[in-house]
Write a protein that holds these residues in place. Structure first.
Motif, mmCIF file in Angstrom:
data_model
loop_
_atom_site.group_PDB
_atom_site.id
_atom_site.type_symbol
_atom_site.label_atom_id
_atom_site.label_comp_id
_atom_site.label_asym_id
_atom_site.label_seq_id
_atom_site.Cartn_x
_atom_site.Cartn_y
_atom_site.Cartn_z
ATOM 1 N N VAL A 1 0.865 -1.187 0.000
ATOM 2 C CA VAL A 1 0.000 0.000 0.000
ATOM 3 C C VAL A 1 0.899 1.234 0.000
ATOM 4 C CG1 VAL A 1 -1.932 1.168 1.131
ATOM 5 C CG2 VAL A 1 -1.704 -1.304 1.339
ATOM 6 N N LYS B 1 -3.625 2.609 7.335
ATOM 7 C CA LYS B 1 -4.508 1.453 7.184
ATOM 8 C C LYS B 1 -4.399 0.521 8.384
ATOM 9 C CE LYS B 1 -5.863 -2.256 4.099
ATOM 10 N NZ LYS B 1 -5.871 -2.769 2.713
ATOM 11 N N THR C 1 -4.054 -7.811 11.203
ATOM 12 C CA THR C 1 -3.523 -6.809 10.277
ATOM 13 C C THR C 1 -2.318 -6.154 10.933
ATOM 14 O OG1 THR C 1 -5.757 -6.370 9.438
ATOM 15 C CG2 THR C 1 -4.046 -4.776 8.895
#
Length: 327
Positions: free
Chosen positions: A75, A86, A96
């Motif tokens: 990203v 994010k 994550t």
């Protein structure tokens, strides 16, 4: 009916046993936690660079350890801020995670950055590798050392240009220009190492500040030449190249770590479980060989140890930015 222990020694043994039993669940969670869903490792830089390459080596091994898919998601954008955001906004459940390097500590100093310091919104979990940054020149340039490169840039008819891929390298380029009286030095910032190395090999830029991972294949072919490493000791894969201290450029004495961060609020047992898996992964011989091939050394530390590394780096960067404010 309440428990009754008529003999003091038996009562003491029972209390001790209950105490141990109460502690066991937390210890077991910390040591044995494993994700029950796929895990995403967010790399806030483009594919093809050193950060991406090392992450994929570790991700493959974590997938084997956890028995769950471990997905590497690139990203890029805004000097690493988009990918970092994010993860900050993700659920703190260990599914994550962010892959970052010391440039994370520099984000708050960027003139274009608005908002809270991202570092304060993340939990350092474990560094999985470390390697020195390098100053690499196109082999067509008549330079074999850092001193010669600086001298060349001072006298070149066309201003020298230096490629960077992240905030830290940009700051180092700024320091290089200031400390060596190179006012015309052009800094070209790339989103990822792949395109930067392509331009460096094509002689579209004069030299670059990068991780050794991205440049090693081209050094071996003779297309690029490393003139200085930035670690505190010589690189095992570049033993003939002097360090910044040896070359007389102490401002560039810094080893780059690569590590996993979780969203703030991630439970300690999850952080410890991830760190334990990282330590297990980097001990495996195939991982160590893969990291060494790309110029990196395995680390694998605890959340507390990694947090201390990050804070030391943050203090060092704060001092450098105070001397060389970013425009």
């Amino acid at each position: 009916m309440p428990a009754f222990f008529p003999i003091p020694s038996l009562r003491r043994r029972a209390v001790a046993a209950l105490t141990v039993a109460a502690c066991l669940p937390l210890a077991a969670l910390a040591a044995d936690w494993k994700p029950d869903h796929p895990v995403t490792l967010v790399v806030p830089y483009s594919p093809g660079g050193g950060t991406d390459a090392q992450t994929r080596v570790v991700a493959k091994e974590l997938q084997q350890i956890w028995g769950q898919p471990v997905i590497v998601e690139n990203v890029p954008g805004a000097d690493g801020v988009i990918g970092t955001r994010k993860v900050i906004d993700a659920k703190p459940n260990g599914l994550t995670l962010l892959v970052q390097l010391p440039s994370l500590t520099l984000i708050k100093h960027l003139p274009t950055f608005k908002g809270s310091d991202p570092l304060a919104q993340l939990a350092p979990v474990s560094a999985f590798s470390a390697l020195p940054g390098v100053v690499t020149a196109n082999a067509a340039l008549p330079v074999k050392s850092m001193e010669q490169l600086v001298r060349y840039c001072k006298s070149a008819a066309t201003p020298c240009s230096v490629g960077t891929t992240e905030n830290m390298a940009r700051l180092q380029a700024r320091i290089m220009g200031e400390e060596n009286a190179l006012p015309t030095l052009v800094v070209a910032n790339y989103k990822g190492g792949g395109q930067m190395i392509t331009d460096l090999v094509a002689n579209n830029i004069s030299f670059a500040i990068a991780g050794s991972t991205a440049v090693l294949p081209f050094v071996k072919t003779g297309a690029l030449r490393v003139v200085m490493t930035m670690g505190d000791k010589r690189s095992a894969v570049l033993p003939d190249v002097p360090t910044a201290i040896e070359a007389g450029y102490p401002s560039f004495d810094a080893t780059t770590w690569y590590g996993l961060f979780a969203p703030k609020g991630t439970p300690a047992e999850i952080q410890e479980g991830i760190a334990a898996a990282v330590r297990q992964a980097v001990k495996r011989e195939d991982v160590r060989k893969s990291l060494f091939t790309i110029g990196a050394e395995p680390v694998g530390n605890t959340p507390a140890e990694f947090a201390a590394m990050v804070q030391r780096e943050a203090k060092r960067i704060d001092a450098q930015v105070k001397r060389f404010p970013l425009d």
